[in-house]
Design a protein around this motif. Structure first.
Motif, PDB file in Angstrom:
ATOM      1  N   CYS A  25       0.839  -1.202   0.000  1.00  0.00           N
ATOM      2  CA  CYS A  25       0.000   0.000   0.000  1.00  0.00           C
ATOM      3  C   CYS A  25       0.876   1.255   0.000  1.00  0.00           C
ATOM      4  N   GLY A  28       2.443   2.101  -3.243  1.00  0.00           N
ATOM      5  CA  GLY A  28       1.549   2.471  -4.334  1.00  0.00           C
ATOM      6  C   GLY A  28       1.054   1.315  -5.167  1.00  0.00           C
ATOM      7  N   ARG A  31      -4.262   0.905  -3.591  1.00  0.00           N
ATOM      8  CA  ARG A  31      -4.750   2.178  -3.062  1.00  0.00           C
ATOM      9  C   ARG A  31      -5.900   1.886  -2.098  1.00  0.00           C
ATOM     10  N   ILE A  33      -8.788   2.477   0.742  1.00  0.00           N
ATOM     11  CA  ILE A  33      -9.749   3.544   0.998  1.00  0.00           C
ATOM     12  C   ILE A  33      -9.903   3.711   2.495  1.00  0.00           C
ATOM     13  N   SER A  71      -1.643   9.102   3.509  1.00  0.00           N
ATOM     14  CA  SER A  71      -1.192   9.825   2.323  1.00  0.00           C
ATOM     15  C   SER A  71      -1.397   9.025   1.038  1.00  0.00           C
ATOM     16  N   VAL A  72      -1.542   7.706   1.153  1.00  0.00           N
ATOM     17  CA  VAL A  72      -1.763   6.883  -0.036  1.00  0.00           C
ATOM     18  C   VAL A  72      -3.201   6.381  -0.137  1.00  0.00           C
ATOM     19  N   CYS A  73      -4.016   6.736   0.847  1.00  0.00           N
ATOM     20  CA  CYS A  73      -5.414   6.299   0.856  1.00  0.00           C
ATOM     21  C   CYS A  73      -6.300   7.262   0.065  1.00  0.00           C
ATOM     22  N   GLU A  74      -7.397   6.725  -0.405  1.00  0.00           N
ATOM     23  CA  GLU A  74      -8.447   7.544  -1.010  1.00  0.00           C
ATOM     24  C   GLU A  74      -9.536   7.743   0.044  1.00  0.00           C
ATOM     25  N   TRP A  75      -9.870   9.000   0.318  1.00  0.00           N
ATOM     26  CA  TRP A  75     -10.918   9.298   1.301  1.00  0.00           C
ATOM     27  C   TRP A  75     -12.277   9.088   0.640  1.00  0.00           C
ATOM     28  N   VAL A  76     -13.153   8.341   1.317  1.00  0.00           N
ATOM     29  CA  VAL A  76     -14.480   8.036   0.803  1.00  0.00           C
ATOM     30  C   VAL A  76     -15.519   8.458   1.833  1.00  0.00           C
ATOM     31  N   ASP A  77     -16.498   9.207   1.388  1.00  0.00           N
ATOM     32  CA  ASP A  77     -17.620   9.567   2.259  1.00  0.00           C
ATOM     33  C   ASP A  77     -18.716   8.519   2.129  1.00  0.00           C
ATOM     34  N   GLY A 101     -16.976   3.014  -1.513  1.00  0.00           N
ATOM     35  CA  GLY A 101     -15.742   3.228  -2.254  1.00  0.00           C
ATOM     36  C   GLY A 101     -15.523   2.242  -3.384  1.00  0.00           C
TER      37      GLY A 101
END
Length: 137
Positions: A25, A28, A31, A33, A71-77, A101
C-alpha cells in the motif's frame, strides 16, 4: 481496504503477510480507501500504548506510520448506511465504506465475522492478508 487488525498485525509481526500488505500500500501497489469511522478507529487503536508493548515502535512512530498510510489512501464519504448486521456491530462500517468506495477487497484477519452478515455483496471479497498477497502476485 485495510482493516485495523491488519495495520496492528503489520506493526507487531515484521515478517508477516500483514506487513507486506502495508508495504505494498505504501509503495503504491494498492490504493486503500478510508472514511471517517475507519480513520478514527486507526487513530484510536494506534494510540493504545499497552497494545504495542511487545513492539519497539513508539507512539510517534505509529503516528508517522498512520500519516504515511493516509497519504496513499483515497478518502471516501459514506452517504448510505447498509447495516449488514455483522456479529460485531463495530465492523458494519467497513462494509459500508467498501460499498461506498467500490472496493474490490476488504483485507482483514477476521474473515469469519464478515461471512455471517445478512447482506452479501458479490462484487466485494473479504480476504486475509495472506490470501490477498497470493491473488495480487
Amino acid at each position: 481496504m485495510v482493516d485495523t487488525n491488519v495495520l496492528v498485525s503489520a506493526i507487531l509481526s515484521p515478517d508477516g503477510a500483514a506487513r507486506e500488505v502495508l508495504r505494498r500500500c505504501l509503495a503504491g501497489h494498492a490504493r486503500p480507501i478510508v472514511g471517517n469511522a475507519l480513520f478514527l478507529e486507526y487513530e484510536d487503536v494506534l494510540a493504545r500504548d499497552e497494545l504495542f508493548t511487545a513492539s519497539s515502535i513508539t507512539s510517534n512512530d505509529r503516528a508517522e506510520l498512520l500519516e504515511a498510510l493516509l497519504s496513499v489512501c483515497e478518502w471516501v464519504d459514506i452517504t448510505f448506511l447498509w447495516r449488514p448486521n455483522l456479529p460485531d456491530e463495530s465492523d458494519n462500517h467497513l462494509i459500508e465504506l467498501a460499498v461506498a468506495g467500490n472496493a474490490e477487497s476488504i483485507i482483514t484477519g477476521n474473515t469469519r465475522d464478515f461471512a455471517a452478515g445478512e447482506l452479501v455483496f458479490d462484487s466485494m471479497r473479504v480476504v486475509t492478508p495472506g490470501d490477498w498477497l497470493k491473488e495480487d502476485g
